[in-house]
Scaffold this active site. Structure first.
Site, PDB file in Angstrom:
ATOM      1  N   GLN A 156      -0.007  -4.487  -6.104  1.00 54.87           N
ATOM      2  CA  GLN A 156       0.255  -5.921  -6.376  1.00 54.87           C
ATOM      3  C   GLN A 156       1.770  -6.110  -6.352  1.00 54.87           C
ATOM      4  OE1 GLN A 156      -2.101  -7.899  -9.374  1.00 54.87           O
ATOM      5  NE2 GLN A 156      -3.565  -6.213  -9.419  1.00 54.87           N
ATOM      6  N   GLU A 179      -8.053  -1.015 -29.498  1.00 53.98           N
ATOM      7  CA  GLU A 179      -6.620  -0.765 -29.328  1.00 53.98           C
ATOM      8  C   GLU A 179      -6.329   0.734 -29.386  1.00 53.98           C
ATOM      9  OE1 GLU A 179      -4.366  -2.989 -32.186  1.00 53.98           O
ATOM     10  OE2 GLU A 179      -4.640  -4.876 -31.114  1.00 53.98           O
ATOM     11  N   ARG A 232      -8.245  -4.808   6.927  1.00 51.08           N
ATOM     12  CA  ARG A 232      -9.000  -4.912   5.672  1.00 51.08           C
ATOM     13  C   ARG A 232      -9.772  -6.220   5.653  1.00 51.08           C
ATOM     14  NH1 ARG A 232      -9.901  -2.372   1.251  1.00 51.08           N
ATOM     15  NH2 ARG A 232      -8.404  -0.704   1.623  1.00 51.08           N
ATOM     16  N   ASP A 262      -3.803   9.859   3.260  1.00 51.43           N
ATOM     17  CA  ASP A 262      -3.460   8.518   2.798  1.00 51.43           C
ATOM     18  C   ASP A 262      -2.787   8.648   1.438  1.00 51.43           C
ATOM     19  OD1 ASP A 262      -3.281   5.784   2.867  1.00 51.43           O
ATOM     20  OD2 ASP A 262      -5.430   5.431   3.103  1.00 51.43           O
ATOM     21  N   HIS A 318       3.043   3.198  -3.963  1.00 49.44           N
ATOM     22  CA  HIS A 318       2.449   2.539  -2.789  1.00 49.44           C
ATOM     23  C   HIS A 318       3.489   1.770  -1.975  1.00 49.44           C
ATOM     24  CE1 HIS A 318      -0.480   0.825  -0.166  1.00 49.44           C
ATOM     25  NE2 HIS A 318      -0.021  -0.386  -0.444  1.00 49.44           N
ATOM     26  N   ASP A 326      -4.228   4.327   8.768  1.00 46.69           N
ATOM     27  CA  ASP A 326      -3.662   2.992   9.035  1.00 46.69           C
ATOM     28  C   ASP A 326      -2.149   3.111   9.191  1.00 46.69           C
ATOM     29  OD1 ASP A 326      -2.564   3.136   6.436  1.00 46.69           O
ATOM     30  OD2 ASP A 326      -4.231   2.028   5.552  1.00 46.69           O
ATOM     31  N   LYS A 330      -5.995  -0.214  11.140  1.00 45.61           N
ATOM     32  CA  LYS A 330      -7.038  -0.659  10.193  1.00 45.61           C
ATOM     33  C   LYS A 330      -6.881  -2.145   9.887  1.00 45.61           C
ATOM     34  CE  LYS A 330      -6.586   0.015   5.550  1.00 45.61           C
ATOM     35  NZ  LYS A 330      -6.477   0.799   4.304  1.00 45.61           N
ATOM     36  N   ASP A 345     -11.358  -1.826 -32.683  1.00 44.78           N
ATOM     37  CA  ASP A 345     -11.261  -3.006 -31.799  1.00 44.78           C
ATOM     38  C   ASP A 345     -10.832  -2.641 -30.375  1.00 44.78           C
ATOM     39  OD1 ASP A 345      -8.671  -2.279 -32.217  1.00 44.78           O
ATOM     40  OD2 ASP A 345      -7.990  -4.197 -33.033  1.00 44.78           O
TER      41      ASP A 345
HETATM   42  C1  R5P Z   1      -3.813   0.795   1.330  1.00 47.81           C
HETATM   43  O1  R5P Z   1      -2.917   0.250   1.927  1.00 47.81           O
HETATM   44  C2  R5P Z   1      -3.730   2.210   0.839  1.00 47.81           C
HETATM   45  O2  R5P Z   1      -2.746   2.928   1.495  1.00 47.81           O
HETATM   46  C3  R5P Z   1      -5.063   2.906   1.021  1.00 47.81           C
HETATM   47  O3  R5P Z   1      -5.360   2.957   2.405  1.00 47.81           O
HETATM   48  C4  R5P Z   1      -6.137   2.166   0.315  1.00 47.81           C
HETATM   49  O4  R5P Z   1      -5.770   1.935  -1.010  1.00 47.81           O
HETATM   50  C5  R5P Z   1      -7.433   2.944   0.356  1.00 47.81           C
HETATM   51  O5  R5P Z   1      -8.409   2.176  -0.262  1.00 47.81           O
HETATM   52  P1  R5P Z   1      -9.940   2.476  -0.042  1.00 47.81           P
HETATM   53  O6  R5P Z   1     -10.191   3.914  -0.377  1.00 47.81           O
HETATM   54  O7  R5P Z   1     -10.620   1.525  -1.000  1.00 47.81           O
HETATM   55  O8  R5P Z   1     -10.282   2.137   1.379  1.00 47.81           O
END
Ligand code: R5P
Length: 280
Positions: free
Chosen positions: A90, A36, A184, A208, A120, A159, A182, A34
């Site tokens: 999130q 799991e 988004r 990054d 993050h 960014d 940057k 299933d």
């Molecule tokens: C966002 O704030 C993170 O630091 C990365 O810049 C982001 O997750 C990169 O995502 P992607 O490769 O989809 O542009």
């Protein structure tokens, strides 16, 4: 001490065990019909100090981590390393009706101590109920760059959020660094503000914390190319690389590299030493 490898971090866990000169426990995983997940630690961990290493890139990886922690209930102490903590983006209620998923997940981890790597948003650390520390792998990336033998290298943050990372990556080798702005537009569309950059014939390393769709890196690289940059590298801590991200990076003549917090073909550098140093 015994190191326990989660299914997402088998190579890294084995490197950590090697770095400590200690045992790597045998684990096994399978999926029930299933879907799991079944997880078992084959070796006996009763009365041992255990160190579980498991990144949580997918929901199933997270279940695996919880299963391993529960299986270690007979151990003397449990340290957990979550090299890549999924859902860390999130990290707040963006719209009414949402939960703070990073908080919900962090609260489920029951261990003596928890370590993450370049999470993050470090603000998430306060949601863990035990002692929790975020480790910084910037120097690991910096050392790798030093070994690349680049021409007049420049480290670029694509960014504002990556500024601190770029500064620490550049610090060890006393490299120049700069950052871009940057915006988004959607989950996989970003715009980088145009500007003049003194990058003609210089090798540039865009750094990054995460590369996911690759959109951020590709947009930053386009700006660098318009300014006459030489070779373009993209270094990240966590190589998530969703869909055809790696292919798109390669097609854009960008050389990606990442650490082994997520084990991929681009994991050229290991965070095993960083983990050992933090736990000693
Ligand atoms: C966002 O704030 C993170 O630091 C990365 O810049 C982001 O997750 C990169 O995502 P992607 O490769 O989809 O542009």
């Amino acid at each position: 001490m015994k190191v326990i490898a989660g299914r997402a971090s088998e190579m890294l866990a084995s490197r950590v065990a090697e770095a400590f000169g200690c045992d790597l426990a045998l684990t096994e995983f399978k999926l029930f019909p299933d879907g799991e997940l079944y997880t078992r630690i084959v070796d006996d961990v009763a009365s041992e100090e255990v160190l579980i290493v498991q990144s949580t890139l997918t929901d199933t990886d997270f279940i695996c981590l919880l299963q391993l922690i529960d299986a270690c209930v007979v151990a003397d102490s449990i340290s957990v390393v979550i090299p890549y903590f999924g859902y860390a983006r999130q990290d707040k209620r963006f719209k009414a009706g949402e939960g703070v998923t990073a908080r919900a997940l962090a609260r489920t981890i029951e261990a003596d101590r928890v370590f993450t790597i370049n999470i993050h948003n470090p603000g998430v650390m306060k949601y863990f109920t035990s002692s929790a520390r975020d480790l910084n792998a910037a120097a690991v990336i910096g050392d790798y760059i030093d070994g690349l033998n680049l021409t007049d290298p420049l480290v670029i943050a694509p960014d504002g959020g990556a500024k601190e990372l770029a500064a620490s990556v550049a610090a060890g080798g006393e490299l120049d660094w700069d950052w871009l702005r940057k915006k988004r537009i959607s989950d996989d569309e970003v715009v980088i503000e145009d500007r003049d950059l003194a990058v003609a014939d210089r090798d540039v390393i865009i750094v990054d914390d995460i590369i996911s769709s690759g959109g951020t890196i590709i947009e930053a690289a386009n700006l660098l190319k318009r300014n006459g940059a030489g070779n373009i590298y993209a270094g990240c801590i966590h190589g998530v690389f969703v869909r055809n991200a790696l292919l798109r990076l390669k097609k854009a003549k960008i050389s990606p590299f990442s650490t082994d917090t997520i084990e991929t073909i681009t994991s050229s550098v290991s965070v095993a030493g960083l983990i050992r140093d933090a736990l000693l």
